[in-house]
Motif scaffolding. Structure first.
Motif, PDB file in Angstrom:
ATOM      1  N   THR A  42       0.833  -1.205   0.000  1.00 16.44           N
ATOM      2  CA  THR A  42       0.000   0.000   0.000  1.00 16.44           C
ATOM      3  C   THR A  42       0.864   1.250   0.000  1.00 16.44           C
ATOM      4  N   GLN A  43       1.908   1.238   0.815  1.00 13.46           N
ATOM      5  CA  GLN A  43       2.831   2.383   0.837  1.00 13.46           C
ATOM      6  C   GLN A  43       3.502   2.552  -0.519  1.00 13.46           C
ATOM      7  N   ALA A  44       3.917   1.427  -1.117  1.00 13.27           N
ATOM      8  CA  ALA A  44       4.567   1.491  -2.423  1.00 13.27           C
ATOM      9  C   ALA A  44       3.634   2.032  -3.501  1.00 13.27           C
ATOM     10  N   ALA A  45       2.312   1.854  -3.282  1.00 13.58           N
ATOM     11  CA  ALA A  45       1.323   2.357  -4.237  1.00 13.58           C
ATOM     12  C   ALA A  45       1.041   3.839  -4.037  1.00 13.58           C
ATOM     13  N   GLY A  46       1.757   4.478  -3.108  1.00  9.26           N
ATOM     14  CA  GLY A  46       1.601   5.906  -2.886  1.00  9.26           C
ATOM     15  C   GLY A  46       0.565   6.285  -1.854  1.00  9.26           C
ATOM     16  N   LEU A  47       0.066   5.302  -1.101  1.00 11.11           N
ATOM     17  CA  LEU A  47      -0.935   5.566  -0.074  1.00 11.11           C
ATOM     18  C   LEU A  47      -0.264   5.554   1.294  1.00 11.11           C
ATOM     19  N   SER A  48      -0.212   6.686   1.930  1.00 15.48           N
ATOM     20  CA  SER A  48       0.435   6.801   3.234  1.00 15.48           C
ATOM     21  C   SER A  48      -0.631   6.746   4.324  1.00 15.48           C
ATOM     22  N   ALA A  49      -0.847   5.550   4.867  1.00 16.00           N
ATOM     23  CA  ALA A  49      -1.876   5.375   5.893  1.00 16.00           C
ATOM     24  C   ALA A  49      -1.658   4.046   6.594  1.00 16.00           C
ATOM     25  N   ALA A  50      -2.146   3.983   7.816  1.00 16.38           N
ATOM     26  CA  ALA A  50      -2.189   2.694   8.497  1.00 16.38           C
ATOM     27  C   ALA A  50      -3.179   1.794   7.765  1.00 16.38           C
ATOM     28  N   VAL A  51      -2.883   0.491   7.722  1.00 18.21           N
ATOM     29  CA  VAL A  51      -3.750  -0.452   7.020  1.00 18.21           C
ATOM     30  C   VAL A  51      -4.167  -1.551   7.988  1.00 18.21           C
ATOM     31  N   ARG A  52      -5.466  -1.711   8.125  1.00 18.49           N
ATOM     32  CA  ARG A  52      -6.023  -2.775   8.970  1.00 18.49           C
ATOM     33  C   ARG A  52      -6.485  -3.910   8.062  1.00 18.49           C
ATOM     34  N   THR A  53      -5.820  -5.046   8.167  1.00 21.03           N
ATOM     35  CA  THR A  53      -6.215  -6.215   7.389  1.00 21.03           C
ATOM     36  C   THR A  53      -7.188  -7.041   8.215  1.00 21.03           C
ATOM     37  N   VAL A  54      -8.354  -7.312   7.644  1.00 27.26           N
ATOM     38  CA  VAL A  54      -9.433  -7.987   8.362  1.00 27.26           C
ATOM     39  C   VAL A  54      -9.833  -9.250   7.617  1.00 27.26           C
ATOM     40  N   TRP A  55      -9.927 -10.350   8.349  1.00 22.80           N
ATOM     41  CA  TRP A  55     -10.428 -11.604   7.801  1.00 22.80           C
ATOM     42  C   TRP A  55     -11.928 -11.696   8.091  1.00 22.80           C
ATOM     43  N   SER A  56     -12.694 -12.098   7.121  1.00 25.49           N
ATOM     44  CA  SER A  56     -14.109 -12.377   7.357  1.00 25.49           C
ATOM     45  C   SER A  56     -14.238 -13.736   8.035  1.00 25.49           C
ATOM     46  N   ARG A  57     -15.443 -14.071   8.464  1.00 25.87           N
ATOM     47  CA  ARG A  57     -15.665 -15.395   9.027  1.00 25.87           C
ATOM     48  C   ARG A  57     -15.322 -16.480   7.995  1.00 25.87           C
ATOM     49  N   GLU A  58     -15.698 -16.239   6.751  1.00 23.93           N
ATOM     50  CA  GLU A  58     -15.405 -17.210   5.704  1.00 23.93           C
ATOM     51  C   GLU A  58     -13.898 -17.332   5.469  1.00 23.93           C
ATOM     52  N   ASP A  59     -13.204 -16.193   5.487  1.00 22.09           N
ATOM     53  CA  ASP A  59     -11.744 -16.241   5.351  1.00 22.09           C
ATOM     54  C   ASP A  59     -11.138 -17.073   6.473  1.00 22.09           C
ATOM     55  N   ASP A  60     -11.630 -16.853   7.681  1.00 20.96           N
ATOM     56  CA  ASP A  60     -11.103 -17.531   8.859  1.00 20.96           C
ATOM     57  C   ASP A  60     -11.352 -19.036   8.783  1.00 20.96           C
ATOM     58  N   MET A  61     -12.519 -19.412   8.275  1.00 23.00           N
ATOM     59  CA  MET A  61     -12.889 -20.823   8.223  1.00 23.00           C
ATOM     60  C   MET A  61     -12.135 -21.562   7.122  1.00 23.00           C
ATOM     61  N   ARG A  62     -11.870 -20.855   6.021  1.00 19.10           N
ATOM     62  CA  ARG A  62     -11.239 -21.503   4.874  1.00 19.10           C
ATOM     63  C   ARG A  62      -9.755 -21.174   4.742  1.00 19.10           C
ATOM     64  N   VAL A  87     -11.628 -26.334   0.858  1.00 25.21           N
ATOM     65  CA  VAL A  87     -12.409 -26.522   2.082  1.00 25.21           C
ATOM     66  C   VAL A  87     -13.880 -26.277   1.762  1.00 25.21           C
ATOM     67  N   GLU A  88     -14.732 -27.199   2.198  1.00 23.93           N
ATOM     68  CA  GLU A  88     -16.150 -27.120   1.838  1.00 23.93           C
ATOM     69  C   GLU A  88     -16.959 -26.244   2.781  1.00 23.93           C
ATOM     70  N   GLN A  89     -16.499 -26.028   3.997  1.00 26.32           N
ATOM     71  CA  GLN A  89     -17.250 -25.235   4.970  1.00 26.32           C
ATOM     72  C   GLN A  89     -16.805 -23.770   4.905  1.00 26.32           C
ATOM     73  N   SER A  90     -17.720 -22.870   5.296  1.00 22.73           N
ATOM     74  CA  SER A  90     -17.385 -21.450   5.189  1.00 22.73           C
ATOM     75  C   SER A  90     -17.861 -20.604   6.357  1.00 22.73           C
ATOM     76  N   ASN A  91     -18.855 -21.085   7.114  1.00 21.51           N
ATOM     77  CA  ASN A  91     -19.381 -20.264   8.201  1.00 21.51           C
ATOM     78  C   ASN A  91     -20.102 -21.189   9.171  1.00 21.51           C
ATOM     79  N   PHE A  92     -20.722 -20.608  10.191  1.00 19.35           N
ATOM     80  CA  PHE A  92     -21.371 -21.420  11.203  1.00 19.35           C
ATOM     81  C   PHE A  92     -22.628 -22.123  10.686  1.00 19.35           C
ATOM     82  N   GLY A  93     -23.033 -21.786   9.466  1.00 16.91           N
ATOM     83  CA  GLY A  93     -24.147 -22.509   8.876  1.00 16.91           C
ATOM     84  C   GLY A  93     -23.781 -23.913   8.461  1.00 16.91           C
TER      85      GLY A  93
END
Length: 758
Positions: free
Chosen positions: A453-473, A693-699
């Motif tokens: 992100t910095q290399a792309a010219g954006l000077s800011a803190a970056v918060r990377t967030v995983w969704s529930r599906e990201d976390d499960m898979r 991975v076949e599962q993705s969420n609490f469903g």
């Protein structure tokens, strides 16, 4: 989570990467000064007054050269751990991640006990990546293996006692009386004639006192806090929704990133069409980024999570999975079964020749699936880079079980030195091992995205967030296992021979702990709990196939499956020989199993087992298991309703030695039991098809609901011995106790998790 507890400082240093080894060596070098210097405490001026001690946040401290009294290492000095403000508020820095287990309260209680602090004025905060916050037994920063109170109990008692001694010395000097004539109580030093000085009034003068090398700790008979049921320090904030977690980090101008991981682990991007993603309002950048496992992902950076997610949903990605194994759960099970039919690498090699002529035999196969950690707060990490190149400074905010390791990984990813990284440990909403990863995957990915992100010219803190599906898979599961057992026994239930094979991926192979934790080709974490505490001749062997599925420790690690196997098979022998399962266990336990017997007897006595009449359709189930040096026994009541098992009542007997906070012990056993129950529920499995991975969420990945929760009564065996852990031991015996009750109702053993009744 499981790490070796028997390593020496030299052994640990030999296993660490070079940069970490250098810091570790500096941290553990003894100061050869003859006396205790007055510089042992640093003066910290704050708006509320002076504080006793300061947190070593300077670059030098990050390198392992935090100010230290001669002859006393940094993790034994109050400077990094205790802050007393003018108003008397005591802030205790905790060297472990708080992610629901109650460590912040437990260790604060231990220190406050020896300090004679006013508990109503005690607070707790996280430490950082400074080596002062290393686990005193492991020699590195780690929250795991139920070791927080176990390893730091004496450490925090001594920290409190040293701080108290310095406050008393300051008061003695002010009153010109012997320190031995003074007493302390509830944050006050009491002198001749009832004179009093509050700790806040003495903090500045106490900073000028030398840190005592030796201190006398309280007689446990005088404890006022330790052993008392105590409300957790974080309970009000968490129950009222005011507690901030890593996911809640907000910084001026901060951007949010989400990452598309390849569906087959380790794959790379073959083609990318990101035009629609870039057109989403708020999206600032779309970038291909390398992943820690050699694969590649696509990050979308935006002004907020929703914009980033919409941008990611609009991506058109074609993946190159050439050369990557595509695991299929059905095929994997077939291959595991074939391996289980053969003797593997030996852990124990008892004589099993009596198996051929044994009058009674059990031949059993057990199957356990992959399991996701599924914490309530998915993974997240915020990174702010200031400056560029080798001179850049980075600040990281995340809930991590290994802040030192993750800070080193962040530095390596960003191309800077570890002392240029500031690690802010955040409260975490669960983890169960997933936030203590030797590859630092979610931290390195966040740093990679922030750097791009910095290399792309954006000077800011970056918060990377995983969704529930990201976390499960997103990988790193409790490994899948298959067990095969061949047992021969006589009419009295005496085990004559036991041949046992376990098949499953190694979680230690390829890590810097492998030299100590993989012996004769057997991962110690996979076979832990087998055989014990029973006096049985067992030949135990293991196979560790390598598959393209990332695996990791999961709450209580190997005991998640070994405890189930042992306790259901022991129960099956008891049923086959028409013996009471409690009496049979007591008879079969070896002579050293004193704590097992005490825990089991307590659960039996409190449950009414064998004395009260159960409602029609219910049966008793029993199991006892030791993990992480604590023993938990369960006596349960269960039924089967229209083919569905139902757990009604659980009575726990717990032997964790001294219970620092009985309330936390109760909560952890309840939580462990609930997580143990989760392994039994239909749908509690991670499966793969064509490598995905076949599962993705609490469903589609089951977790217990409130309607599944039984009534749980927790009883603790009284003990004055040094405490052992309770974060994990409550999990393993729940599933086998439940299964044993069902087997008594149906006459059929349950040899697969989750339960399959057909």
């Amino acid at each position: 989570m499981h790490l070796p507890t028997h390593l020496s400082a030299d052994q640990i240093q030999s296993l660490l990467p070079p940069a970490m080894a250098q810091r570790f060596s500096a941290r553990n070098a003894d100061d050869d000064g003859a006396g205790l210097a007055r510089r042992s405490f640093l003066k910290l001026a704050t708006a509320s007054g002076f504080a006793l001690g300061a947190f070593p946040l300077v670059a030098g401290a990050q390198q392992g050269v935090a100010p230290a009294a001669a002859g006393l290492k940094a993790d034994r000095q109050p400077a990094a751990f205790v802050k007393i403000a003018r108003d008397g508020v005591v802030t205790v820095t905790i060297n472990r991640l708080e992610f629901g287990q109650g460590t912040h309260t437990g260790l604060a209680m231990v220190l406050a006990e020896e300090l004679d602090a006013d508990w109503s004025r005690v607070k707790a905060v996280h430490g950082n990546a400074d080596p002062a916050y290393n686990d005193p037994a492991f020699g590195m920063q780690i929250t795991g293996g139920s070791t927080a109170v176990k390893h730091s109990y004496t450490q925090y008692r001594e920290l409190g006692a040293r701080t108290r001694a310095m406050l008393v010395a300051a008061a003695a000097k002010q009153w010109n009386v012997p320190a031995s004539s003074l007493a302390t109580e509830r944050g006050v030093v009491i002198g001749p004639g009832g004179k009093k000085l509050g700790y806040g009034e003495l903090a500045e003068a106490a900073m000028q006192q030398p840190v005592p090398m030796e201190v006398t700790l309280k007689d446990p008979a005088r404890f006022k806090l330790i052993g008392q049921p105590t409300t957790r320090l974080d309970s009000q904030a968490k129950s009222s929704g005011q507690q901030d977690f890593g996911m809640d980090v907000r910084l001026p101008g901060m951007l949010t990133a989400v990452l598309t991981h390849p569906p087959v682990f380790g794959s790379k991007v073959a083609a990318l069409d990101d035009a629609a993603a870039r057109a989403v309002p708020g999206v600032k950048a779309v970038m291909r980024v390398p992943l820690h496992d050699g694969g590649e992902g696509v990050a979308v950076v935006a002004t907020g999570y929703w914009a980033a997610k919409q941008g990611r949903d609009a991506l058109k990605v074609q993946w190159n999975d050439a050369g990557r194994e595509k695991v299929d759960s059905a095929q994997q099970l077939a291959s595991y079964r074939a391996l289980a039919a053969k003797t593997g690498n030996l852990k124990h090699d008892a004589d099993i020749s009596a198996l051929a002529t044994a009058p009674n035999k059990i031949s059993a196969e057990f199957v356990f699936p992959y399991l996701a950690h599924a914490p309530m707060e998915p993974l997240n990490c915020t990174v702010q880079i200031q400056g560029s190149g080798a001179s850049a400074q980075a600040t990281v905010w995340t809930g991590t079980q290994m802040p030192g390791l993750d800070a080193a990984a962040a530095a390596r990813t960003l191309g800077i030195k570890p002392e240029q990284v500031t690690m802010n440990v955040q409260m975490a909403g669960g983890g169960f091992g997933r936030r203590g990863l030797l590859t630092s995957d979610f931290v390195t990915e966040a740093c990679t995205i922030a750097k791009a992100t910095q290399a792309a010219g954006l000077s800011a803190a970056v918060r990377t967030v995983w969704s529930r599906e990201d976390d499960m898979r997103g990988g790193y599961y409790r490994p899948m296992h298959v067990h095969r057992a061949e047992i021969g026994f006589d009419a009295q239930g005496k085990v004559l021979a036991w041949d046992h094979v376990i098949v499953g991926q190694s979680i230690m192979a390829g890590t810097f702990f492998a030299p100590m934790m993989v012996k004769n080709g057997v991962d110690e974490t996979m076979v832990e709990g087998m055989g014990k505490p029973y006096d049985v001749p067992m030949r135990l062997s293991a196979h560790h196939p390598q598959l393209n599925v990332p695996v990791l420790w999961w709450r209580s690690v190997g005991s998640t499956h070994t405890g189930y196997v042992m306790e259901t098979l022991i129960d099956e022998i008891a049923r086959a020989t028409k013996q009471d399962p409690v009496a049979y266990r007591m008879k079969l336990m070896d002579s050293k199993a004193v704590r097992h017997r005490a825990a089991l007897q307590l659960a039996v006595d409190k449950s009414g087992y064998g004395k009260k009449t159960l409602p029609a359709g219910r049966a008793w189930g029993v199991a006892v298991h030791e993990s992480f040096d604590s023993v938990v026994a369960y006596v349960v009541e269960a039924s089967v309703d229209n083919g569905t098992p139902k757990l009604h009542q659980v009575t726990a007997g717990v032997h964790c030695n001294l219970a620092v906070n009985p309330k936390s012990v109760e909560a952890q056993i309840q939580g462990g039991a609930l997580m143990g129950l989760s392994m039994c529920l239909p749908g509690a499995a991670i499966t793969l098809k064509d490598g995905v991975v076949e599962q993705s969420n609490f469903g589609d990945f089951a977790v217990p609901r409130i309607t599944d929760m039984p009534a749980i009564a927790v009883h603790i065996v009284p003990s004055a011995d040094a405490p052992t852990g309770v974060g994990e031991p409550g999990l393993p015996p729940l599933a086998p106790a439940f299964a044993n009750a069902i087997a008594r109702l149906t006459g059929k053993p349950l040899r697969e998790l989750p339960f399959k009744m057909a």
